[in-house]
Write a protein that holds these residues in place. Structure first.
Motif, short mmCIF file in Angstrom:
data_model
loop_
_atom_site.label_atom_id
_atom_site.label_comp_id
_atom_site.label_asym_id
_atom_site.label_seq_id
_atom_site.Cartn_x
_atom_site.Cartn_y
_atom_site.Cartn_z
N SER A 57 -8.93 6.01 6.24
CA SER A 57 -8.07 6.34 5.11
C SER A 57 -8.74 7.31 4.14
N VAL A 58 -10.01 7.08 3.81
CA VAL A 58 -10.64 7.96 2.81
C VAL A 58 -10.68 9.40 3.28
N ARG A 59 -10.79 9.59 4.58
CA ARG A 59 -10.76 10.96 5.11
C ARG A 59 -9.37 11.57 4.96
N ALA A 60 -8.35 10.76 5.20
CA ALA A 60 -6.99 11.24 4.98
C ALA A 60 -6.75 11.49 3.49
N LEU B 286 -0.68 10.82 15.12
CA LEU B 286 -2.11 10.49 15.07
C LEU B 286 -2.96 11.71 15.42
N TYR B 287 -2.56 12.43 16.46
CA TYR B 287 -3.32 13.62 16.83
C TYR B 287 -3.39 14.61 15.68
N ASP B 288 -2.25 14.79 15.02
CA ASP B 288 -2.21 15.74 13.91
C ASP B 288 -3.16 15.29 12.80
N ALA B 289 -3.20 13.99 12.52
CA ALA B 289 -4.10 13.47 11.49
C ALA B 289 -5.56 13.66 11.89
N ASP C 254 0.93 16.49 3.79
CA ASP C 254 0.21 16.35 5.06
C ASP C 254 -0.69 15.13 5.06
N ARG C 255 -1.35 14.89 3.95
CA ARG C 255 -2.22 13.70 3.87
C ARG C 255 -1.38 12.42 3.87
N ARG C 256 -0.25 12.47 3.22
CA ARG C 256 0.65 11.31 3.19
C ARG C 256 1.09 10.93 4.61
N TYR C 257 1.46 11.93 5.40
CA TYR C 257 1.91 11.62 6.76
C TYR C 257 0.74 11.20 7.66
N PHE D 26 0.81 -1.22 0.00
CA PHE D 26 0.00 0.00 0.00
C PHE D 26 0.85 1.27 0.00
N ALA D 27 2.16 1.12 0.19
CA ALA D 27 3.01 2.30 0.31
C ALA D 27 2.95 3.17 -0.94
N ARG D 28 2.87 2.52 -2.11
CA ARG D 28 2.83 3.28 -3.37
C ARG D 28 1.62 4.21 -3.39
N GLY D 29 0.47 3.69 -2.94
CA GLY D 29 -0.74 4.50 -2.92
C GLY D 29 -0.64 5.65 -1.94
N MET D 30 0.01 5.40 -0.80
CA MET D 30 0.16 6.46 0.19
C MET D 30 1.05 7.59 -0.33
#
Length: 292
Positions: free
Chosen positions: A151-154, A99-102, A44-47, A34-38
């Protein structure tokens, strides 16, 4: 989101570059497909996705016994409390802060983190053998679709349609994992195939005996058809979502669809035989999914 923002201003973030490096390293070490998709996501979304994955990796390692803890159930229950503290703005280490930041940026739902932990607890508290259909579906929702809802929210889409993508794609991916890992799971005394299908096709409920039962191939093809249905439903739901935001989801779906196709080609008469999936083919299909 009031609880998530207590303790400091909504616009402030305590996450550091070192924290981000920590969660990225977890993803890199895992070698996840899944790393490629991330990595196609904006920074910011990646992290945020790296943080979500690092959380999933940690609770999964507890459930599987890959990290030594005195009591796996208690360790997972502790994660419930840790999530409560993160939503209250209390962070103690790099993963907490990431996690808090996300959560702060993308309004991630606490219930979805709790669902993931509960799914891991299903594996930690008992050895799953031939669950009924309802239990299997609950398991898939917790360990896969709940991750999808985070994930979809990120990714950038918090719509109802995006949650449908998570519902179907999570189940498609988890059923594919189950069909791929029959031999490995049997080695751990586990069998995730649903009891109703096992009984219908006269496949023993014992994990090791099930591997060489005459009806196993037919049973697995029925389950594979369900996974295909979920892949198709996920694609339909993606069309109602933000197109750009769904790029990682399309890439993940394309990559895993290759695995399912390879499994169906091999069949399940000899489930111990490794599945041959070309990395080049998976990569090309992921890139095509990204581009469309």
């Amino acid at each position: 989101m009031e609880r998530a923002l207590s303790g400091w201003q909504a616009g402030e973030s305590r996450v550091t570059d070192t924290d981000r490096m920590h969660v990225e390293a977890v993803v890199t070490r895992s070698g996840t497909s899944f790393a490629r998709g991330m990595k196609v996501l904006p920074k910011d979304r990646r992290y945020a996705m790296f943080a979500i994955y690092a959380f999933c990796r940690e609770v999964d390692d507890i459930a599987d016994g890959d990290v030594v803890v005195p009591d796996r159930g208690a360790a997972l229950a502790g994660w419930h409390q840790r999530i409560v503290r993160i939503y209250a703005g209390e962070t103690q280490d790099a993963l907490d802060r990431a996690l808090y930041d996300a959560v702060r940026r993308y309004d991630l739902r606490q219930a979805d983190f709790d669902a993931v932990i509960d799914g891991m607890a299903m594996d930690a508290e008992t050895i799953i053998v031939a669950p009924d259909e309802a239990t299997l579906d609950l398991y898939c929702d917790r360990v896969a679709s709940a991750v999808g809802r985070l994930s979809v929210r990120a990714f950038g889409d918090a719509s109802e349609a995006a949650d449908r993508v998570a519902y179907h794609l999570g189940r498609a991916l988890q059923l594919t994992n189950i069909l791929r890992d029959l031999d490995e799971d049997a080695g751990r005394g586990r069998l995730y195939l649903p009891r109703e299908l096992l009984q219908r096709y006269d496949v023993p409920l014992d994990p090791n005996e099930a591997l060489y039962a005459q009806g196993l191939d037919t049973l697995c093809r029925v389950l594979a058809a369900r996974a295909q249905d979920h892949f198709r439903a996920a694609v339909v739901a993606m069309k109602r979502c933000d197109h750009r935001a769904m790029r990682p989801a399309r890439m993940m779906a394309a990559s895993y669809a290759c695995v399912l196709a390879a499994l169906m080609k091999r069949g399940w008469r000899h489930p111990e035989r490794p599945v041959k999936v070309s990395k080049l083919v998976r990569g090309v299909r992921s890139l095509i999914a990204y581009a469309v």
